[in-house]
Design a protein around this motif. Structure first.
Motif, mmCIF file in Angstrom:
data_model
loop_
_atom_site.group_PDB
_atom_site.id
_atom_site.type_symbol
_atom_site.label_atom_id
_atom_site.label_comp_id
_atom_site.label_asym_id
_atom_site.label_seq_id
_atom_site.Cartn_x
_atom_site.Cartn_y
_atom_site.Cartn_z
ATOM 1 N N UNK A 1 -3.678 8.409 -7.438
ATOM 2 C CA UNK A 1 -3.123 8.917 -6.188
ATOM 3 C C UNK A 1 -2.680 10.352 -6.382
ATOM 4 N N UNK A 2 -2.963 11.214 -5.414
ATOM 5 C CA UNK A 2 -2.677 12.641 -5.563
ATOM 6 C C UNK A 2 -1.816 13.142 -4.400
ATOM 7 N N UNK B 1 -0.662 10.424 -9.834
ATOM 8 C CA UNK B 1 -0.114 9.163 -10.335
ATOM 9 C C UNK B 1 -1.268 8.218 -10.653
ATOM 10 N N UNK B 2 -1.332 7.763 -11.901
ATOM 11 C CA UNK B 2 -2.444 6.939 -12.361
ATOM 12 C C UNK B 2 -1.983 5.500 -12.582
ATOM 13 N N UNK B 3 -2.691 4.564 -11.961
ATOM 14 C CA UNK B 3 -2.508 3.133 -12.242
ATOM 15 C C UNK B 3 -3.579 2.730 -13.244
ATOM 16 N N UNK C 1 -9.479 -4.811 -2.069
ATOM 17 C CA UNK C 1 -8.483 -4.736 -3.145
ATOM 18 C C UNK C 1 -8.358 -3.314 -3.685
ATOM 19 N N UNK C 2 -9.487 -2.634 -3.829
ATOM 20 C CA UNK C 2 -9.441 -1.269 -4.351
ATOM 21 C C UNK C 2 -8.636 -0.361 -3.422
ATOM 22 N N UNK D 1 -3.779 2.842 -2.134
ATOM 23 C CA UNK D 1 -2.603 3.075 -1.303
ATOM 24 C C UNK D 1 -1.330 3.041 -2.149
ATOM 25 N N UNK D 2 -1.275 2.087 -3.089
ATOM 26 C CA UNK D 2 -0.116 1.995 -3.980
ATOM 27 C C UNK D 2 0.010 3.251 -4.842
#
Length: 611
Positions: free
Chosen positions: A258-259, A269-271, A351-352, A357-358
């Motif tokens: 997420x950027x 932010x990397x999951x 799911x992706x 979004x998270x």
């Protein structure tokens, strides 16, 4: 078009229409920007168009000359660009400042394997599982495995010297392989080791099936106590699986990024999702000091996945907010480095999309928190400038003294800039040749040593002294004397005197020379930053003092005797039974120790009894 000293027209005639990487210099040796291109001539020509953005304009105004390297493909240009950015750390590139190696969990070899946390090169002969995205993820996994599978996590040195079960065995978290085991107990231990191996490889269901089968066998053989233990283990595993598994069929490895951007600050932010579970998350921040060569997300992704530290962390899919520029070339470059095929996705569903979004929400929250910290720090600095009447504060230092009953005196110097602690400029000073407990003399010595040459290094705008008027007087004398001899502006001196009962919020600030007292409440931002600096100085001094005190306590008096090395010290302690016995031994007793002559025994006796 801005005025450009660099003769770009002549230079562009020499540039080929080939893929490669280029370096822009602000002088003969300073690289200010590194880029890559599928076509070097087209890319470099685009910098000198009439219509360019402000960031590109600021860049080209500083160009002294440009160098380039032609490569066989754009993928090779990606790799070369990444290596050059790490080498030169250019001002106008987004810099990913994260050179830490990733942590692993390792399963040792031997008769009774153990499970450990490990960080560093793979130089020990173990089974490696991971790497994990951060330390907390690895250590949390280690704690979880200790609850699920009772194998040892103690060091080999502890394991090999134990003769009875430790506390972990007594509370049921270890099968105590350090003491003699029956053949059945040994088989059970090795079975638990296999379960750990399977669990870390993602074969959770196989572990559940095997434990369930063994539980039924014990129950059929009326071994209800063993069956109950397996039942409890089975329930624990199922609870873990329920809490960590995801819905759907995404049981493979992927990273979701997420950027977000605001005020020239970027957050990615990397999951990290492995085997269908989120094993960790991490936020990466950078200044958006880039030109239009790449967007901020693409610049981050290319550096992040071409880093040497990414070894073993490549997933099957990388999901991003927006499409990554030149993703095909980047995939090719990653394959050259790691030998693994990856795919970039952006327009995802189901799911992706939930994970994306998270990641976006986390990026926004992390960036908001980061900006709040920066704005709070700015507000505190602004209030402090108004309070002490000094504008443009860039650098501050605070000094503190720590000792125990006058012994092992240590002075600390902590440094702060406008953004907070500047730990690279922290310093400690061992204070010597003063009367024990004389804080005034200690303060005089540390400041004399710190400012012995004010024409070199950083000179702070403000110096805070942790103490009252006595310590302040020492600072005034030292700084006044040193700076009166050079043409350098001296720092403003402020003492931070403790209030009644040493309660926080009751401190008094005392300006140097004028002795003006300033009283503030704890809610005042200016006092908050002063207390932050003072407390950090106090913490740093205490830590240094404790290290020095611990070293002094572990120092043997035998080490001060000339001619007595490690082997002779060990022989004395071993044969006589300890340092107290050595101190009380006669010359006759000392010379009976192997390796100790009569003359040496006499010397040892004289040295010990002259203390």
């Amino acid at each position: 078009m801005p005025d450009i000293i660099f003769d770009y027209k002549s230079f562009l005639k020499t540039v080929p229409n080939r893929p490669g990487s280029y370096r822009m210099y602000s002088d003969e040796n300073t690289v200010i920007y590194v880029g890559k291109a599928k076509d070097l001539k087209k890319r470099l020509s685009s910098y000198f168009l009439k219509e360019i953005n402000l960031k590109t304009r600021a860049l080209i105004e500083h160009i002294h000359h440009i160098e380039f390297t032609v490569t066989f493909s754009e993928a090779e240009a990606f790799i070369l660009e990444n290596n050059l950015i790490k080498k030169y750390q250019p001002h106008y590139n987004i810099l990913l400042r994260d050179d830490k190696s990733y942590p692993y969990l390792v399963l040792s070899k031997g008769k009774h394997p153990g499970l450990y946390y490990y960080r560093g090169r793979k130089k020990i002969d173990c089974e490696y599982f991971g790497p994990y995205p951060d330390v907390s993820a690895a250590k949390d996994s280690l704690k979880l495995l200790q609850k699920l599978f009772p194998i040892r996590q103690c060091a080999d040195t502890v394991y090999s010297h134990r003769s009875r079960p430790c506390l972990m065995a007594q509370i049921g978290k270890c099968l105590a392989p350090c003491v003699p085991m029956s053949e059945a107990a040994y088989k059970n231990y090795m079975q638990q080791v296999d379960y750990v191996r399977m669990f870390l490889k993602g074969q959770n269901q196989d572990v559940l099936n095997d434990i369930s089968s063994k539980m039924e066998q014990h129950a059929a053989n009326l071994e209800f106590e063993d069956a109950a233990k397996l039942r409890d283990q089975l329930l624990s595993l199922r609870r873990v699986q329920e809490s960590q598994s995801v819905s759907g069929d995404l049981m493979f490895d992927m990273d979701v990024i997420g950027h977000d951007e605001e005020q020239d600050l970027c957050c990615n932010h990397v999951l990290f999702i492995r085997k269908g579970r989120i094993i960790g998350t991490r936020s990466y921040y950078s200044q958006c000091n880039l030109t239009d060569d790449n967007d901020a997300l693409s610049a981050f992704v290319s550096q992040f996945y071409l880093s040497d530290m990414r070894a073993g962390m490549y997933p099957k899919e990388i999901i991003t907010d927006t499409p990554v520029a030149d993703d095909k070339s980047l995939c090719e470059a990653i394959k050259k480095i790691s030998g693994k095929d990856v795919v970039f996705l952006s327009n995802v569903r189901s799911e992706r999309a939930k994970y994306l979004k998270l990641a976006r929400e986390n990026a926004r929250a992390s960036l908001t928190a980061k900006l709040a910290d920066k704005s709070t720090a700015k507000r505190r600095i602004d209030d402090l400038e108004k309070l002490i009447g000094l504008q443009g504060i860039e650098h501050m230092e605070c000094y503190d003294i720590s000792h125990t009953m006058g012994e092992n005196t240590v002075a600390s110097c902590v440094s702060f800039n406008r953004e907070g602690p500047d730990s690279a400029n922290y310093r400690r000073f061992n204070i010597e040749c003063i009367t024990p407990g004389d804080d005034f003399a200690a303060m005089h010595q540390v400041l004399t040593r710190r400012f012995k040459d004010p024409t070199e290094g950083i000179i702070p705008d403000v110096v805070f002294i942790d103490g009252g008027r006595g310590q302040l007087k020492q600072a005034e004398e030292v700084i006044g004397d040193i700076f009166s001899k050079v043409k350098v502006k001296p720092p403003l001196i402020v003492a931070v005197a403790k209030g009644e009962g040493r309660k926080e919020g009751l401190e008094t600030l005392i300006r140097g020379y004028t002795r003006e007292e300033i009283h503030l409440s704890l809610s005042d931002p200016a006092l908050q930053i002063v207390l932050h600096i003072r407390d950090e100085s106090h913490r740093f001094a205490i830590t240094g003092h404790r290290h020095k005190r611990q070293k002094a306590r572990s120092h043997s008096v035998l080490e001060n005797i000339q001619g007595i090395g490690p082997k002779r010290r060990q022989a004395l302690l071993k044969n006589l039974g300890g340092i107290r016995e050595v101190m009380n031994a006669s010359v006759e007793e000392l010379k009976k120790v192997p390796g100790i002559s009569e003359s040496m025994a006499q010397m040892i006796y004289d040295e010990l009894h002259s203390l």
